[in-house]
Design a protein around this motif. Structure first.
Motif, PDB file in Angstrom:
ATOM      1  N   ARG A  74     -10.688  79.875  92.806  1.00 13.60           N
ATOM      2  CA  ARG A  74     -10.186  79.277  94.049  1.00 13.60           C
ATOM      3  C   ARG A  74      -9.899  77.785  93.847  1.00 13.60           C
ATOM      4  O   ARG A  74      -8.880  77.251  94.313  1.00 13.60           O
ATOM      5  CB  ARG A  74     -11.209  79.477  95.180  1.00 13.60           C
ATOM      6  CG  ARG A  74     -10.735  78.959  96.543  1.00 13.60           C
ATOM      7  CD  ARG A  74     -11.809  79.160  97.614  1.00 13.60           C
ATOM      8  NE  ARG A  74     -13.122  78.644  97.205  1.00 13.60           N
ATOM      9  CZ  ARG A  74     -13.470  77.361  97.218  1.00 13.60           C
ATOM     10  NH1 ARG A  74     -12.602  76.434  97.609  1.00 13.60           N
ATOM     11  NH2 ARG A  74     -14.683  76.978  96.834  1.00 13.60           N
ATOM     12  N   ILE A  75     -10.791  77.097  93.117  1.00 14.56           N
ATOM     13  CA  ILE A  75     -10.594  75.665  92.842  1.00 14.56           C
ATOM     14  C   ILE A  75      -9.292  75.457  92.068  1.00 14.56           C
ATOM     15  O   ILE A  75      -8.496  74.555  92.371  1.00 14.56           O
ATOM     16  CB  ILE A  75     -11.809  75.118  92.047  1.00 14.56           C
ATOM     17  CG1 ILE A  75     -13.043  75.052  92.958  1.00 14.56           C
ATOM     18  CG2 ILE A  75     -11.494  73.762  91.417  1.00 14.56           C
ATOM     19  CD1 ILE A  75     -14.354  74.884  92.209  1.00 14.56           C
ATOM     20  N   ILE A  76      -9.057  76.307  91.082  1.00 13.98           N
ATOM     21  CA  ILE A  76      -7.848  76.198  90.251  1.00 13.98           C
ATOM     22  C   ILE A  76      -6.597  76.484  91.086  1.00 13.98           C
ATOM     23  O   ILE A  76      -5.604  75.741  91.025  1.00 13.98           O
ATOM     24  CB  ILE A  76      -7.956  77.153  89.048  1.00 13.98           C
ATOM     25  CG1 ILE A  76      -9.020  76.625  88.078  1.00 13.98           C
ATOM     26  CG2 ILE A  76      -6.605  77.337  88.358  1.00 13.98           C
ATOM     27  CD1 ILE A  76      -9.445  77.601  87.005  1.00 13.98           C
ATOM     28  N   LYS A  77      -6.665  77.526  91.880  1.00  9.92           N
ATOM     29  CA  LYS A  77      -5.518  77.900  92.711  1.00  9.92           C
ATOM     30  C   LYS A  77      -5.161  76.775  93.677  1.00  9.92           C
ATOM     31  O   LYS A  77      -3.991  76.375  93.797  1.00  9.92           O
ATOM     32  CB  LYS A  77      -5.848  79.175  93.496  1.00  9.92           C
ATOM     33  CG  LYS A  77      -4.731  79.659  94.395  1.00  9.92           C
ATOM     34  CD  LYS A  77      -5.175  80.901  95.160  1.00  9.92           C
ATOM     35  CE  LYS A  77      -4.024  81.502  95.960  1.00  9.92           C
ATOM     36  NZ  LYS A  77      -4.441  82.697  96.702  1.00  9.92           N
ATOM     37  N   GLU A  78      -6.199  76.233  94.359  1.00  8.03           N
ATOM     38  CA  GLU A  78      -5.939  75.176  95.340  1.00  8.03           C
ATOM     39  C   GLU A  78      -5.383  73.933  94.667  1.00  8.03           C
ATOM     40  O   GLU A  78      -4.501  73.259  95.211  1.00  8.03           O
ATOM     41  CB  GLU A  78      -7.216  74.862  96.131  1.00  8.03           C
ATOM     42  CG  GLU A  78      -7.549  75.990  97.112  1.00  8.03           C
ATOM     43  CD  GLU A  78      -8.858  75.777  97.861  1.00  8.03           C
ATOM     44  OE1 GLU A  78      -9.555  74.768  97.585  1.00  8.03           O
ATOM     45  OE2 GLU A  78      -9.181  76.642  98.697  1.00  8.03           O
ATOM     46  N   PHE A  79      -5.870  73.626  93.466  1.00  6.37           N
ATOM     47  CA  PHE A  79      -5.358  72.449  92.757  1.00  6.37           C
ATOM     48  C   PHE A  79      -3.876  72.619  92.437  1.00  6.37           C
ATOM     49  O   PHE A  79      -3.059  71.730  92.681  1.00  6.37           O
ATOM     50  CB  PHE A  79      -6.148  72.197  91.465  1.00  6.37           C
ATOM     51  CG  PHE A  79      -5.636  70.997  90.738  1.00  6.37           C
ATOM     52  CD1 PHE A  79      -6.134  69.733  91.022  1.00  6.37           C
ATOM     53  CD2 PHE A  79      -4.595  71.094  89.816  1.00  6.37           C
ATOM     54  CE1 PHE A  79      -5.621  68.604  90.395  1.00  6.37           C
ATOM     55  CE2 PHE A  79      -4.074  69.986  89.181  1.00  6.37           C
ATOM     56  CZ  PHE A  79      -4.605  68.732  89.474  1.00  6.37           C
ATOM     57  N   ILE A  80      -3.526  73.780  91.881  1.00  4.89           N
ATOM     58  CA  ILE A  80      -2.128  74.019  91.481  1.00  4.89           C
ATOM     59  C   ILE A  80      -1.202  73.928  92.704  1.00  4.89           C
ATOM     60  O   ILE A  80      -0.155  73.267  92.661  1.00  4.89           O
ATOM     61  CB  ILE A  80      -1.995  75.391  90.780  1.00  4.89           C
ATOM     62  CG1 ILE A  80      -2.711  75.354  89.425  1.00  4.89           C
ATOM     63  CG2 ILE A  80      -0.526  75.782  90.603  1.00  4.89           C
ATOM     64  CD1 ILE A  80      -2.808  76.706  88.733  1.00  4.89           C
ATOM     65  N   ILE A  81      -1.615  74.561  93.783  1.00 10.01           N
ATOM     66  CA  ILE A  81      -0.776  74.548  94.992  1.00 10.01           C
ATOM     67  C   ILE A  81      -0.660  73.128  95.560  1.00 10.01           C
ATOM     68  O   ILE A  81       0.406  72.723  96.029  1.00 10.01           O
ATOM     69  CB  ILE A  81      -1.338  75.557  96.024  1.00 10.01           C
ATOM     70  CG1 ILE A  81      -1.107  76.990  95.497  1.00 10.01           C
ATOM     71  CG2 ILE A  81      -0.678  75.379  97.396  1.00 10.01           C
ATOM     72  CD1 ILE A  81      -1.792  78.076  96.275  1.00 10.01           C
TER      73      ILE A  81
END
Ligand code: MG
Ligand code: MG
Length: 248
Positions: free
Chosen positions: A42-49
């Motif tokens: 989730r941390i990775i996804k939110e960062f990319i977005i």
């Protein structure tokens, strides 16, 4: 067909690569005993977005996560979820991001708390084998030189090279030609030319390199349950030498 990238395209790939690298860094910083692989994802996804990019793994072939998160004997393609990271685990995170039409792809293995000397040795050797491979990526070198650099480095230290999965060309697509094996003979294979961009990704095992796929149809594990590590960079071949595009 191998697509060669213009300097304008390489600039775009450097941006995509930086976002990928920062996302990987954010995921790695979150690795600690008690966190779930789903939370790291989730941390990775939110960062990319948050950077205006898209997680390229999400939905790729039906993959449900934004990152592949593979723990201990899991080599690659681990599905993030409820698994809780424990002290001493080693956690391989593989991230892809697409920005302005171009892909970045990078992976690293992180330690959760204090890990065994065996685990640390495997992680260090895998990372160093990637650097050894990048060092040979000059115009005129061959694909076999890359594989040989990885293979000779890790096998000299008693580790195994996974054969079933390999690195790849990358650009507008995450997986382009050519395939980039982590094994090979020096002086053999396709010649490297300026404008090639390759994702080089040693997948290295503590003992035997034999792997199998779990019943979830994704997670690749070592057959003997030995540890595995995975490091990856997206690298451009240029007249001035190799340029790592996946730097934060
Ligand atoms: Mg990758
Ligand atoms: Mg890759």
């Amino acid at each position: 067909m191998v697509t060669l990238k213009t300097s304008k395209e390489l600039a775009k790939m450097r941006t995509a690569g930086a976002i990928t690298a920062q996302a990987l860094q954010a995921g790695g910083a979150a690795v600690r005993p008690g966190i779930t692989t789903g939370e790291i994802d989730r941390i990775i996804k939110e960062f990319i977005i948050s950077k205006g990019a898209k997680p390229s793994f999400l939905g790729y072939g039906g993959f449900p996560g934004s990152a592949c998160i593979s723990v201990n004997d899991e080599v690659i393609h681990g599905i993030p979820g409820k698994r809780v990271i424990k002290e001493g685990d080693i956690v391989s995170i593989d991230v892809g991001a697409i920005y302005d039409g171009y892909q970045g792809d990078s992976a690293a293995t992180f330690a959760a708390g204090a890990v065994s000397a065996e685990a640390q040795g495997l992680m260090d050797a895998t990372q160093e084998s990637l650097l050894a491979a990048i060092a040979v990526m000059r115009v005129g070198a061959r694909l076999g030189d890359i594989g040989h650099a990885v293979q000779s480095y890790v096998e000299a230290r008693g580790y195994g090279v996974v054969r079933e999965y390999v690195g790849h060309g990358i650009g507008r697509e995450m997986h382009e030609e050519p395939e980039v094996p982590n094994y090979g003979h020096p002086g053999h294979g396709m010649r490297l030319v300026a404008g090639m961009v390759l994702a080089v990704e040693p997948m290295i095992t503590q003992f035997s390199p034999a792997v199998r796929v779990l019943g979830d149809d994704w997670t690749v594990v070592t057959k003997d349950h030995g540890l595995a590590a995975h490091f990856e960079h997206t690298i451009a071949v240029t007249e001035k030498g190799p340029v790592i595009l996946t730097l934060p």
